[in-house]
Enzyme design. Structure first.
Site, PDB file in Angstrom:
ATOM      1  N   ILE A 103       0.821  -1.206   0.000  1.00 24.31           N
ATOM      2  CA  ILE A 103       0.000   0.000   0.000  1.00 24.31           C
ATOM      3  C   ILE A 103       0.857   1.259   0.000  1.00 24.31           C
ATOM      4  O   ILE A 103       0.454   2.283  -0.552  1.00 24.31           O
ATOM      5  CB  ILE A 103      -0.988  -0.003   1.198  1.00 24.31           C
ATOM      6  CG1 ILE A 103      -1.991   1.145   1.077  1.00 24.31           C
ATOM      7  CG2 ILE A 103      -0.252   0.043   2.518  1.00 24.31           C
ATOM      8  CD1 ILE A 103      -2.801   1.173  -0.200  1.00 24.31           C
ATOM      9  N   GLU A 161      -7.719  -2.129   4.981  1.00 22.37           N
ATOM     10  CA  GLU A 161      -7.656  -2.737   6.316  1.00 22.37           C
ATOM     11  C   GLU A 161      -6.463  -3.665   6.456  1.00 22.37           C
ATOM     12  O   GLU A 161      -5.872  -4.108   5.471  1.00 22.37           O
ATOM     13  CB  GLU A 161      -8.939  -3.516   6.601  1.00 22.37           C
ATOM     14  CG  GLU A 161      -9.443  -4.406   5.482  1.00 22.37           C
ATOM     15  CD  GLU A 161      -8.532  -5.528   5.082  1.00 22.37           C
ATOM     16  OE1 GLU A 161      -7.929  -6.164   5.974  1.00 22.37           O
ATOM     17  OE2 GLU A 161      -8.409  -5.795   3.874  1.00 22.37           O
ATOM     18  N   GLY A 303      -5.578  -7.099   0.354  1.00 22.78           N
ATOM     19  CA  GLY A 303      -6.105  -6.153   1.332  1.00 22.78           C
ATOM     20  C   GLY A 303      -5.233  -4.922   1.390  1.00 22.78           C
ATOM     21  O   GLY A 303      -4.603  -4.543   0.392  1.00 22.78           O
ATOM     22  N   GLU A 304      -5.206  -4.261   2.538  1.00 21.57           N
ATOM     23  CA  GLU A 304      -4.418  -3.040   2.753  1.00 21.57           C
ATOM     24  C   GLU A 304      -4.948  -1.839   1.980  1.00 21.57           C
ATOM     25  O   GLU A 304      -4.358  -0.765   2.045  1.00 21.57           O
ATOM     26  CB  GLU A 304      -2.940  -3.227   2.376  1.00 21.57           C
ATOM     27  CG  GLU A 304      -2.209  -4.325   3.080  1.00 21.57           C
ATOM     28  CD  GLU A 304      -0.759  -4.472   2.617  1.00 21.57           C
ATOM     29  OE1 GLU A 304      -0.269  -3.598   1.857  1.00 21.57           O
ATOM     30  OE2 GLU A 304      -0.117  -5.455   3.013  1.00 21.57           O
ATOM     31  N   GLY A 305      -5.999  -2.013   1.194  1.00 22.77           N
ATOM     32  CA  GLY A 305      -6.423  -0.947   0.289  1.00 22.77           C
ATOM     33  C   GLY A 305      -5.704  -1.009  -1.038  1.00 22.77           C
ATOM     34  O   GLY A 305      -5.826  -0.094  -1.861  1.00 22.77           O
TER      35      GLY A 305
END
Length: 337
Positions: A103, A161, A303-305
């Protein structure tokens, strides 16, 4: 505090802001005059008009975009639902701080400021197969932590997240919000094998049975089978709606934060775009229930955006074409008859 009480949160859900219809119409009219066949930029045209409506201007722009990543730990991990221990959540947050995660690279490429919010990592939520994940005070605090990351002046909010075990919570949230069995929503998450997926399904089934008697309001579902980082995403998305800020959602977990809100009020997703469709099996089903058409489908499941951050570059391209192209009149090009 944006949501000082449960009543304030519920009031925000019922008093939703709407896009600027005049700005949308102006943007649509501009698209019709740009030097290209009508509709030839496909989804990019739709994205530009969407942003015009929420930004309230014919030529929307992203001068200040933010990626907000929320991290939390889950008590349900005691049941072996993840390929990694809960300690990895804190280790990854340290990686974010050091600039070494996906990210960091992807938000930088997309021109987004990155904000990472850790939520009581030393205090996991309760095991939601035997108790609510959070009490009311904890859930309100998480909602407000998310809302606090959103402020006037943002042109775009990307949500992400980090939380070992949170795909288990996401499956429970989706099943409780939209129905279906645990097996309809459970997937490999961090990469567990078939036996692990079966175990994860059993855990979600137990959780759904334990909480079956409880109210299915958005707040109750979030606090019973969610997580702090998931509730924070819901709070951030709702605050963005109050301020008219467009939101790019990341993957399955991010979408699951919106599921309890959308179950009672489907219009909650009107200011949201799905950045991508992840490889997590339940995500395509969830996007369909949320009424969202993903911008990208790249087989991502980090994830992580991360997927939404990649999609933010597509959004920038859409707005650049919309705002920077010449009209037929400006370019002295004959329009189609």
């Amino acid at each position: 505090m944006i949501f000082p009480s449960l009543a304030a949160f519920e009031a925000a859900l019922t008093g939703l802001r709407h896009p600027d219809a005049a700005a949308e119409a102006a943007a649509r009219a501009r698209q019709a005059q740009l030097t290209k066949p009508a509709g030839s930029l496909g989804r990019l045209e739709e994205i530009a008009i969407f942003f015009a409506g929420w930004q309230g201007r014919e030529r929307p722009r992203i001068e200040r975009g933010r990626a907000a990543v929320f991290a939390g730990n889950h008590g349900v991990t005691i049941h072996g639902v993840s390929a990694f221990p809960a300690s990895v959540t804190e280790q990854m947050v340290a990686n974010f701080a050091g600039g070494g995660a996906a990210i960091n690279a992807l938000s930088g490429t997309a021109g987004l400021e990155l904000r990472v919010v850790s939520l009581d990592l030393d205090r996991p939520t309760a095991d939601f197969t035997a108790a609510p994940a959070m009490d009311e005070t904890e859930c309100l605090a998480a909602l407000n932590a998310g809302a606090a990351t959103v402020e006037r002046g943002l042109d775009l909010l990307v949500l992400g997240e980090m939380g070992i075990g949170n795909s288990t919570a996401a499956a429970a949230l989706c099943a409780r919000s939209f129905g279906g069995s645990a097996t309809d929503w459970v997937g490999p998450g961090t990469g567990i094998d078939a036996e692990g997926v079966a175990r994860k399904s059993r855990v979600v089934t137990r959780a759904l049975a334990f909480h079956d008697h409880a109210s299915r309001t958005a707040f109750e579902t979030l606090r019973r089978v969610g997580g702090r980082e998931i509730a924070a995403i819901a709070g951030a998305a709702l605050r963005a709606r109050q301020l008219g800020i467009p939101v790019l959602l990341d993957g399955f977990i991010c979408g699951s934060a919106i599921a309890p809100l959308a179950a009672g009020n489907p219009a909650i997703t009107a200011h949201c775009l799905a950045g991508h469709c992840s490889a997590e099996p339940g995500h395509a089903r969830l996007l369909d229930r949320l009424g969202l058409d993903p911008i990208l489908s790249l087989g991502m499941r980090l994830g992580e955006g991360s997927g939404a951050a990649v999609a933010a570059s597509v959004v920038r391209a859409a707005l650049a074409a919309h705002g920077g192209m010449a009209t037929f009149e400006e370019a002295a090009v004959a329009a189609a008859l």
